[in-house]
Design an enzyme around this catalytic site. Structure first.
Site, PDB file in Angstrom:
ATOM      1  CG  HIS A 140      -2.047  -0.998   1.100  1.00  0.00           C
ATOM      2  ND1 HIS A 140      -2.925  -1.240   2.128  1.00  0.00           N
ATOM      3  CD2 HIS A 140      -2.408  -1.849   0.099  1.00  0.00           C
ATOM      4  CE1 HIS A 140      -3.784  -2.178   1.751  1.00  0.00           C
ATOM      5  NE2 HIS A 140      -3.475  -2.575   0.536  1.00  0.00           N
ATOM      6  CG  LEU A 153      -6.506  -6.943  19.612  1.00  0.00           C
ATOM      7  CD1 LEU A 153      -6.947  -5.501  19.822  1.00  0.00           C
ATOM      8  CD2 LEU A 153      -5.592  -7.410  20.739  1.00  0.00           C
TER       9      LEU A 153
HETATM   10  N1  APR Z   1      -2.538  -7.015  18.155  1.00  0.00           N
HETATM   11  C1  APR Z   1      -3.149  -7.699  17.145  1.00  0.00           C
HETATM   12  N2  APR Z   1      -4.149  -7.177  16.402  1.00  0.00           N
HETATM   13  C2  APR Z   1      -4.541  -5.925  16.696  1.00  0.00           C
HETATM   14  C3  APR Z   1      -3.955  -5.153  17.725  1.00  0.00           C
HETATM   15  C4  APR Z   1      -2.909  -5.748  18.466  1.00  0.00           C
HETATM   16  N3  APR Z   1      -2.284  -5.106  19.471  1.00  0.00           N
HETATM   17  N4  APR Z   1      -4.587  -3.938  17.771  1.00  0.00           N
HETATM   18  C5  APR Z   1      -5.532  -3.954  16.797  1.00  0.00           C
HETATM   19  N5  APR Z   1      -5.507  -5.145  16.159  1.00  0.00           N
HETATM   20  C6  APR Z   1      -6.325  -5.575  15.016  1.00  0.00           C
HETATM   21  C7  APR Z   1      -7.760  -5.117  15.055  1.00  0.00           C
HETATM   22  O1  APR Z   1      -8.572  -6.074  15.743  1.00  0.00           O
HETATM   23  C8  APR Z   1      -8.099  -5.086  13.552  1.00  0.00           C
HETATM   24  O2  APR Z   1      -8.592  -6.356  13.119  1.00  0.00           O
HETATM   25  O3  APR Z   1      -5.750  -4.964  13.872  1.00  0.00           O
HETATM   26  C9  APR Z   1      -6.759  -4.819  12.872  1.00  0.00           C
HETATM   27  C10 APR Z   1      -6.645  -3.428  12.268  1.00  0.00           C
HETATM   28  O4  APR Z   1      -7.602  -3.349  11.252  1.00  0.00           O
HETATM   29  P1  APR Z   1      -7.718  -2.023  10.365  1.00  0.00           P
HETATM   30  O5  APR Z   1      -7.783  -0.835  11.251  1.00  0.00           O
HETATM   31  O6  APR Z   1      -8.805  -2.280   9.363  1.00  0.00           O
HETATM   32  O7  APR Z   1      -6.299  -1.948   9.603  1.00  0.00           O
HETATM   33  P2  APR Z   1      -5.821  -2.823   8.374  1.00  0.00           P
HETATM   34  O8  APR Z   1      -6.422  -4.190   8.404  1.00  0.00           O
HETATM   35  O9  APR Z   1      -4.344  -2.725   8.334  1.00  0.00           O
HETATM   36  O10 APR Z   1      -6.436  -2.012   7.122  1.00  0.00           O
HETATM   37  C11 APR Z   1      -6.072  -2.478   5.833  1.00  0.00           C
HETATM   38  O11 APR Z   1      -7.190  -0.576   4.851  1.00  0.00           O
HETATM   39  O12 APR Z   1      -7.709   1.640   4.828  1.00  0.00           O
HETATM   40  C12 APR Z   1      -6.899   0.696   4.282  1.00  0.00           C
HETATM   41  O13 APR Z   1      -4.804   1.115   3.345  1.00  0.00           O
HETATM   42  C13 APR Z   1      -5.451   0.975   4.579  1.00  0.00           C
HETATM   43  O14 APR Z   1      -3.666  -0.621   4.817  1.00  0.00           O
HETATM   44  C14 APR Z   1      -4.959  -0.268   5.289  1.00  0.00           C
HETATM   45  C15 APR Z   1      -5.980  -1.305   4.896  1.00  0.00           C
END
Ligand code: APR
Length: 235
Positions: free
Chosen positions: A109, A203
């Site tokens: 990304h 989580l």
């Molecule tokens: N340990 C493990 N998992 C965690 C922790 C932690 N300490 N804290 C949060 N999480 C998990 C949450 O439960 C959630 O499922 O991380 C995930 C974060 O999800 P998002 O906020 O959707 O982020 P991500 O999955 O990286 O998003 C993917 O979406 O908007 C686009 O480009 C952006 O790269 C991003 C993509």
């Protein structure tokens, strides 16, 4: 535990949460304070490039201060001690995998400390401000620099390599991603189809849960190092 030859670690914002960085979809997430359509689409950039540059210049100030946590560091330990090809495919634009000493990192990304010239394709690496007045260091044209962030609707980066890695993967670890953004969310299905063991570190169970052989619940800063210790003991 088996011994593996081609390991993929797919990471999302959750792996950086314990480094103090906001995720995207949590209640205090990035997408709750800014609209995706205002800062993460090519239309937004064409409509108001200064506003989009400001968003990413602000984000750089946050990300440059963050330090890797035990989850990032455990990946380095695995790469240094486990006899396999170990690739990090990250959706994150922070550089915590690099700061932790991880190798074979693929930012599908994009990366917060990179801007790309829309005139000549030159990549400018800087944590400093980039805006519509920035001149390309290669073609010297001004006003054509774009954050090297993959906006919604744009093609992912490094996909040729990612497809090759997925085709020979025998262990697929998904760490801290909600599994709602495609095509990254489909990688586990491809890995599974190719015979990989699949583990999800989060989580909570995500919508992709069906494709994982095991869900390892808890903060990645605790669960991933423990898993990697077991893997190293078995190697
Ligand atoms: N340990 C493990 N998992 C965690 C922790 C932690 N300490 N804290 C949060 N999480 C998990 C949450 O439960 C959630 O499922 O991380 C995930 C974060 O999800 P998002 O906020 O959707 O982020 P991500 O999955 O990286 O998003 C993917 O979406 O908007 C686009 O480009 C952006 O790269 C991003 C993509």
């Amino acid at each position: 535990m088996n011994s593996y030859k081609n390991i993929i670690i797919l990471t999302g914002a959750g792996i950086s949460a314990e480094s103090g960085l906001a995720t995207f979809r949590a209640s205090n997430g990035l997408w709750n304070n800014h609209k995706v359509e205002d800062v993460a689409t090519i239309e937004a950039f064409e409509r108001n490039p200064d506003y989009v540059h400001d968003f990413y210049n602000e984000l750089k100030l946050e990300l440059i201060k963050a330090q890797p946590n035990p989850a990032h560091l455990a990946i380095t330990k695995l790469q240094q001690n486990y006899p396999a090809k170990i690739s990090v495919i990250t959706q994150n634009v922070d550089t915590l995998h690099e700061k932790a000493g991880n190798q074979n990192i693929y930012h599908i990304h994009g990366q917060i400390n990179q801007s790309v010239c829309l005139n000549c394709g030159h990549i400018l690496e800087t944590f400093g401000d980039v805006d519509t007045q920035t001149q390309c260091h290669n073609c010297h044209v001004t006003g054509m620099m774009k954050p090297n962030i993959v906006f919604f609707g744009e093609n992912l980066l490094c996909m040729d390599t990612v497809e090759q890695l997925l085709s020979s993967c025998d262990l697929f670890l998904s760490v801290g991603t909600s599994g709602v953004v495609f095509p990254a969310a489909s990688f586990v299905q491809i890995a599974k189809y190719n015979g990989a063991k699949t583990f999800e570190f989060n989580l909570e169970p995500t919508s992709n849960n069906f494709y994982f052989d095991k869900h390892i619940m808890g903060p990645a800063g605790t669960t991933l190092p423990a898993f990697i210790e077991e893997l190293l003991k078995s190697s």
